[in-house]
Enzyme design. Structure first.
Site, short mmCIF file in Angstrom:
data_model
loop_
_atom_site.label_atom_id
_atom_site.label_comp_id
_atom_site.label_asym_id
_atom_site.label_seq_id
_atom_site.Cartn_x
_atom_site.Cartn_y
_atom_site.Cartn_z
N GLY B 41 0.80 -1.28 -0.09
CA GLY B 41 0.06 -0.09 0.00
C GLY B 41 0.81 1.28 -0.03
O GLY B 41 1.88 1.17 0.75
N THR B 42 0.44 2.13 -0.67
CA THR B 42 1.15 3.60 -0.85
C THR B 42 0.50 4.36 -2.13
O THR B 42 0.38 3.67 -3.02
CB THR B 42 2.53 3.57 -0.96
N THR B 43 0.50 5.66 -1.96
CA THR B 43 0.39 6.42 -3.09
C THR B 43 1.27 7.50 -3.07
O THR B 43 1.29 8.31 -2.01
CB THR B 43 -1.04 6.96 -3.36
#
Lengths: 249, 236
Positions: B41-43
């Site tokens: 997960g990550t942006t």
């Protein structure tokens, strides 16, 4: 006997200071540089000029095989004076450093960085047991950030930057000539002429084009290039420095 | 140069794929880990503006996008006077990557008397990513130098790609959707921050691996300014 050799050890051991703080082996290496034919570097407004004296010992020798001018990278040239074999080692080291920089950072190496990498390497040969210092001085010239730069390395591993200088035989006299006649705003051709005249000022005989090597790195193209014999000849003609026999031809 | 005094002469040739300071960490990442980078997960978003570069990152650390392990993570770090890098993928890998690059940039500047160009920094980052065990990462490098304003994506295999705007992490498709509509050349930094924050907000709303707010980094010739915002309304 034992006592005497201990006393004089500083004369032979490279890593040993003399009582008055000198490294004799490094000084002897400087003498080796003085025995080599002269090389001259000039920094002009338009780029760097390297001129070398390739005095031929015999007319049977191929002038092209005298290695005193070297391309280190597209934008850097190196002229040497002193032991050719030692010079070759340092030139190859410099070429590798230039490519490592390109691989590592994706950009051409700075002339100053390259010089200091080389001098750091030279320095190790003044502080390592069993080693002999390099008997050669280099003139490293090139373009960095659009500016012409010219550096000198000596056998101690000290880097110095110059506007114009000579290394090798008759260094002192050539240097005097340069000090009197150098002009910072000169263009590349004037730089070549100054170097040739400086070289002529200490030569007994007149020149042949094949006995002189000329290379430039100009600010505009940032490319190292060696002048062919015809162009060298044209400069010598203009300056009236040619061998008389050649003029009659 | 002298690592020791055992009377040997250093070859003086630095390995382009290794740090000069310290050593490559060793680990046993597998190819599966490599593929998992995009599942982490990550942006993180980077975009070039007329005034500099803007980077925006979400604030969530998660375990496979299923459990929120931290709600206040700063995923963008300064690595150079005028450059910053995002952390994407393995946290350990990314932190170690950042420490190494920061040391290399400092050493370069100390030795040469001029800062590393952003292109040089990106090349070095690509070399490290490819040659080293940091490879479970997919950061964005943003920076400003004499040549201009640069955004690079550094992929896990060492690819270095320059772009005007780029996104990495599990929320990338959603964030790109916003950028494709709103990014244009010649933005001011304030406009850039708003657009970057909007793209992260969209990802945060729909990607379970991203969330909990936004960090914005503004990079100009003056330096890097990084601020965190738990509430998107502060910056949109």
């Amino acid at each position: 006997m034992q006592g005497q050799s201990q006393q004089q050890a500083y004369d032979r051991g490279i890593t040993i200071f003399s009582p008055d703080g000198r490294l004799y082996q490094v000084e002897y290496a400087r003498e080796a540089v003085k025995r080599g034919t002269a090389s001259i570097g000039i920094r002009t407004a338009e780029g760097v000029v390297l001129v070398v004296n390739k005095k031929l010992r015999s007319r049977l020798m191929e002038p092209n095989s005298i290695e005193k001018l070297h391309k280190a990278d597209d934008h850097v040239g190196i002229a040497s004076a002193g032991h050719v074999a030692d010079a070759r080692q340092l030139i190859d080291f410099a070429r590798q450093q230039a490519q490592v920089n390109q691989l590592r950072y994706g950009e051409p190496i700075g002339v100053e960085t390259l010089t200091k990498n080389v001098t750091d390497h030279i320095q190790q040969y003044t502080q390592t047991g069993g080693a002999r210092p390099f008997g050669v001085a280099l003139l490293i010239g090139g373009i960095q950030n659009g500016e012409p730069r010219l550096f000198e390395t000596d056998p101690s591993g000290t880097p110095n930057e110059w506007k114009a200088l000579a290394v090798g035989r008759d260094r002192g006299e050539i240097q005097e000539y340069l000090e009197e006649n150098y002009e910072e705003s000169a263009d590349l051709d004037a730089g070549i002429d100054l170097a040739l005249e400086a070289l002529a000022s200490v030569s007994d005989d007149d020149f042949e084009a094949s006995g002189v090597g000329v290379a430039t790195v100009d600010v505009e193209t940032e490319q190292y290039s060696e002048l062919d014999d015809e162009r060298v000849q044209a400069h010598l003609d203009e300056l009236d420095l040619l061998d008389e026999e050649d003029e009659e031809e | 140069m002298h690592d020791n005094f055992n009377n040997t002469i250093d070859s003086g040739l630095a390995n382009p794929a290794e740090p000069e300071v310290g050593e490559m960490p060793t680990n046993d990442h597998s190819l599966d880990d490599l593929e998992n980078v995009n599942k982490t997960g990550t942006t993180t978003v980077g975009l070039a503006t007329a005034e500099g570069v803007i980077i925006a990152t979400d604030m969530r650390a998660s375990l496979g996008g299923r459990f929120v392990s931290n709600k206040n993570v700063q995923k963008v770090e300064q690595i150079h006077d005028t450059a910053a890098l995002t952390l994407v993928g393995s946290v350990g890998g990314a932190q170690s990557f950042i420490s190494s690059l920061r040391a290399e940039a400092n050493l370069y500047e100390a030795r040469r008397g001029e800062p590393m160009s952003i292109n040089a920094l990106a090349t070095l980052a690509g070399n490290f990513a490819r040659g080293g065990p940091f490879f479970a990462i997919h950061p964005i490098l943003g920076g400003v130098d004499e040549e201009g304003h640069h955004v690079y994506s550094i992929d896990p295999a060492g690819g270095v790609v320059a772009d005007d705007y780029t996104v990495t992490g599990s929320g990338m498709q959603i964030a790109y959707g916003v950028l494709e509509q709103e990014y244009e050349e010649g933005l001011s930094n304030e406009e850039g921050k708003t657009i970057a924050a909007r793209s992260v907000k969209s990802a945060v709303e729909r990607d379970t691996g991203s969330g909990n707010g936004v960090f914005l980094a503004e990079i100009t010739t003056d330096g890097v300014d990084i601020r965190g915002h738990k509430d998107f309304d502060d910056v949109i």
